[in-house]
Design an enzyme around this catalytic site. Sequence first.
Site, PDB file in Angstrom:
ATOM      1  N   SER A   1      -5.898 -10.223   8.241  1.00 12.61           N
ATOM      2  CA  SER A   1      -7.210  -9.672   7.905  1.00 12.61           C
ATOM      3  C   SER A   1      -7.230  -8.145   8.015  1.00 12.61           C
ATOM      4  O   SER A   1      -6.715  -7.565   8.970  1.00 12.61           O
ATOM      5  CB  SER A   1      -8.275 -10.261   8.827  1.00 12.61           C
ATOM      6  OG  SER A   1      -9.497  -9.619   8.584  1.00 12.61           O
TER       7      SER A   1
ATOM      8  N   LYS B   1     -15.783 -20.995   6.137  1.00 14.00           N
ATOM      9  CA  LYS B   1     -16.983 -20.473   5.466  1.00 14.00           C
ATOM     10  C   LYS B   1     -18.030 -21.541   5.127  1.00 14.00           C
ATOM     11  O   LYS B   1     -19.216 -21.242   5.062  1.00 14.00           O
ATOM     12  CB  LYS B   1     -16.590 -19.746   4.172  1.00 14.00           C
ATOM     13  CG  LYS B   1     -15.929 -18.401   4.394  1.00 14.00           C
ATOM     14  CD  LYS B   1     -15.696 -17.711   3.068  1.00 14.00           C
ATOM     15  CE  LYS B   1     -15.028 -16.375   3.262  1.00 14.00           C
ATOM     16  NZ  LYS B   1     -14.990 -15.581   2.027  1.00 14.00           N
TER      17      LYS B   1
ATOM     18  N   ASP C   1     -20.143 -11.587   0.541  1.00 11.48           N
ATOM     19  CA  ASP C   1     -19.183 -11.541  -0.576  1.00 11.48           C
ATOM     20  C   ASP C   1     -19.946 -11.318  -1.883  1.00 11.48           C
ATOM     21  O   ASP C   1     -19.557 -10.496  -2.714  1.00 11.48           O
ATOM     22  CB  ASP C   1     -18.403 -12.861  -0.686  1.00 11.48           C
ATOM     23  CG  ASP C   1     -17.412 -13.041   0.446  1.00 11.48           C
ATOM     24  OD1 ASP C   1     -16.922 -12.026   0.972  1.00 11.48           O
ATOM     25  OD2 ASP C   1     -17.131 -14.206   0.807  1.00 11.48           O
TER      26      ASP C   1
ATOM     27  N   ASN D   1     -12.575 -21.762 -17.158  1.00  6.99           N
ATOM     28  CA  ASN D   1     -11.657 -22.186 -16.095  1.00  6.99           C
ATOM     29  C   ASN D   1     -10.605 -23.122 -16.664  1.00  6.99           C
ATOM     30  O   ASN D   1     -10.854 -23.835 -17.629  1.00  6.99           O
ATOM     31  CB  ASN D   1     -12.435 -22.898 -14.977  1.00  6.99           C
ATOM     32  CG  ASN D   1     -11.632 -22.998 -13.702  1.00  6.99           C
ATOM     33  OD1 ASN D   1     -11.011 -22.010 -13.292  1.00  6.99           O
ATOM     34  ND2 ASN D   1     -11.620 -24.144 -13.070  1.00  6.99           N
ATOM     35  N   ARG D   2      -9.415 -23.067 -16.042  1.00  9.54           N
ATOM     36  CA  ARG D   2      -8.330 -23.964 -16.454  1.00  9.54           C
ATOM     37  C   ARG D   2      -8.817 -25.413 -16.399  1.00  9.54           C
ATOM     38  O   ARG D   2      -8.670 -26.159 -17.350  1.00  9.54           O
ATOM     39  CB  ARG D   2      -7.144 -23.724 -15.507  1.00  9.54           C
ATOM     40  CG  ARG D   2      -5.925 -24.518 -15.804  1.00  9.54           C
ATOM     41  CD  ARG D   2      -4.814 -24.126 -14.867  1.00  9.54           C
ATOM     42  NE  ARG D   2      -5.182 -24.334 -13.455  1.00  9.54           N
ATOM     43  CZ  ARG D   2      -4.386 -24.083 -12.434  1.00  9.54           C
ATOM     44  NH1 ARG D   2      -3.171 -23.608 -12.647  1.00  9.54           N
ATOM     45  NH2 ARG D   2      -4.768 -24.306 -11.197  1.00  9.54           N
TER      46      ARG D   2
ATOM     47  N   GLY E   1     -10.507  -5.159  -6.733  1.00 13.12           N
ATOM     48  CA  GLY E   1     -11.028  -6.018  -5.668  1.00 13.12           C
ATOM     49  C   GLY E   1     -11.236  -5.313  -4.343  1.00 13.12           C
ATOM     50  O   GLY E   1     -12.027  -5.762  -3.513  1.00 13.12           O
TER      51      GLY E   1
HETATM   52  P1  ATR Z   1     -11.203 -19.016  -4.349  1.00 11.06           P
HETATM   53  O1  ATR Z   1     -12.008 -19.623  -3.256  1.00 11.06           O
HETATM   54  O2  ATR Z   1     -10.495 -17.755  -3.962  1.00 11.06           O
HETATM   55  O3  ATR Z   1     -11.987 -18.849  -5.605  1.00 11.06           O
HETATM   56  P2  ATR Z   1      -9.962 -21.460  -5.285  1.00 11.06           P
HETATM   57  O4  ATR Z   1     -11.194 -22.208  -4.977  1.00 11.06           O
HETATM   58  O5  ATR Z   1      -8.635 -22.037  -4.911  1.00 11.06           O
HETATM   59  O6  ATR Z   1      -9.987 -20.022  -4.605  1.00 11.06           O
HETATM   60  O7  ATR Z   1      -9.973 -21.119  -6.858  1.00 11.06           O
HETATM   61  C1  ATR Z   1      -8.884 -20.553  -7.509  1.00 11.06           C
HETATM   62  C2  ATR Z   1      -9.239 -20.310  -8.984  1.00 11.06           C
HETATM   63  O8  ATR Z   1      -8.068 -19.785  -9.633  1.00 11.06           O
HETATM   64  C3  ATR Z   1      -9.619 -21.580  -9.740  1.00 11.06           C
HETATM   65  O9  ATR Z   1     -10.546 -21.251 -10.739  1.00 11.06           O
HETATM   66  C4  ATR Z   1      -8.283 -21.992 -10.355  1.00 11.06           C
HETATM   67  O10 ATR Z   1      -8.393 -22.782 -11.517  1.00 11.06           O
HETATM   68  P3  ATR Z   1      -8.499 -24.411 -11.417  1.00 11.06           P
HETATM   69  O11 ATR Z   1      -9.903 -24.697 -10.945  1.00 11.06           O
HETATM   70  O12 ATR Z   1      -8.273 -24.874 -12.813  1.00 11.06           O
HETATM   71  O13 ATR Z   1      -7.456 -24.845 -10.427  1.00 11.06           O
HETATM   72  C5  ATR Z   1      -7.719 -20.641 -10.725  1.00 11.06           C
HETATM   73  N1  ATR Z   1      -6.271 -20.646 -10.916  1.00 11.06           N
HETATM   74  C6  ATR Z   1      -5.312 -20.716  -9.967  1.00 11.06           C
HETATM   75  N2  ATR Z   1      -4.080 -20.691 -10.532  1.00 11.06           N
HETATM   76  C7  ATR Z   1      -4.276 -20.600 -11.875  1.00 11.06           C
HETATM   77  C8  ATR Z   1      -3.408 -20.518 -13.018  1.00 11.06           C
HETATM   78  N3  ATR Z   1      -2.089 -20.512 -12.858  1.00 11.06           N
HETATM   79  N4  ATR Z   1      -3.970 -20.410 -14.243  1.00 11.06           N
HETATM   80  C9  ATR Z   1      -5.314 -20.391 -14.396  1.00 11.06           C
HETATM   81  N5  ATR Z   1      -6.191 -20.466 -13.372  1.00 11.06           N
HETATM   82  C10 ATR Z   1      -5.686 -20.573 -12.127  1.00 11.06           C
END
Ligand code: ATR
Length: 285
Positions: free
Chosen positions: A20, A71, A107, A154-155, A249
Site C-alpha cells: 500500500s 471493502k 474511490d 466488458n469482455r 490512475g
Molecule cells: P476491480 O475490482 O479492480 O475492478 P475485477 O472486479 O477483478 O477488479 O475486474 C477486472 C475487470 O478487468 C473486469 O471488467 C474484467 O473483465 P471480465 O469481467 O470479463 O472478467 C477485466 N479484464 C481482466 N482481464 C481482462 C482481459 N484480458 N481482457 C479484457 N478485460 C479484462
Amino acid sequence: MKVSGHTRICGIIGDPIEHSISPVMQNAAFQALGLDYCYLPFRVESSALEQAIQGLRAMHFTGINVTLPHKVAVLTFLDEIDTMAENLGAVNTIVNDEGCLKGYNTDAAGFYQALTAEGVNPNGKNVTILGAGGAARAVSFMLVDKGARLTILNRDEGRARKLADSLMRLLRREVAVYSLQKKILKKILNDTEILVNTTSVGMMPQSGVSPLPDGLIKKGQVVFDIIYNPLKTQLLAEAEAEGAKTIGGLEMLVHQGAAAFELWTGCKAPLEAMRKAALEAMRLV
Ligand code: ATR
C-alpha cells in the site's frame, strides 16, 4: 514524525497490505500541514475483520481506509453508511465519530475529483467505460450521478448487464451495454467523448498491452486510465500520441486519499505533497 500521547491514529486494513502507498501518502499530508496524526498499515485477515473494527472503537482511532479483501464485508460492522458507499456496496474509508463508525467510498469521489481537476465535466457527455468489476462500479455510479451518458463495455457482457441493471434499479438511469469486441468498439469509440479504462489490462507486469486495438482514439477525446502502475499505460501512451487529453490512475489514487484525509481532519488536503509522496513510494514498490 513526532508521536506523543496526543497523536491521533489513522490507518489502513487489508490483506495483503505491504504494497500500500497510502501510509507514505497520508503521513506526508499530515506532516505538510503540521497535524499531530499518524497513519499505519494493519494486515487484517478476513476472519478477524469484526474484531479489528471493534478495535477502532475501543482504541479511539480517528479513522481508517479499507482495502482488499474487506471493502464489501466491512459494511455489516458499521453504524452508518454514506449513500454513495451504500449504492456501491463498498466502503474504503471509515470515520470514527465518538464510537459511531460511518463508512464512505472515496474511490468514486477520487475519480470524479481527478476528472474535474483536469477541467473535465462529464455532465451530458458520452462516456464509455471499459470493464465491469468493482472499480467500474464506483466509476459508473459516480458518472451517472453526475449526468454522463454511459456505455459499458466488458469482455463478459453478462457482468456488464448486471452492473447496468444495478444502475437502473438504484439511480433510475439507463446505460448501454456491449461486449468488448473489435467491431462494436469502432462504432462506440467514434461517439465517445470520455473513455475510462477500469480493466486490469495494461497493469504491471503486463504493461505493454492496451485494452483497445490501435487507431480508435482521436484528438479531442479524454482518456482516463485508472491503472497507476505503470504511471503511463500503453493506452495512455497511445492516447497521448493521438493528441487526446490523458489522465492517469495516480490522480485517482491521490484524490481518493485526499478525500479520506479531509473526512478525518476537516482540513483541505495538501494535494501536491500527497502526489509527491505517492510518486516516491511507487519507485520503492
Ligand atoms: P476491480 O475490482 O479492480 O475492478 P475485477 O472486479 O477483478 O477488479 O475486474 C477486472 C475487470 O478487468 C473486469 O471488467 C474484467 O473483465 P471480465 O469481467 O470479463 O472478467 C477485466 N479484464 C481482466 N482481464 C481482462 C482481459 N484480458 N481482457 C479484457 N478485460 C479484462
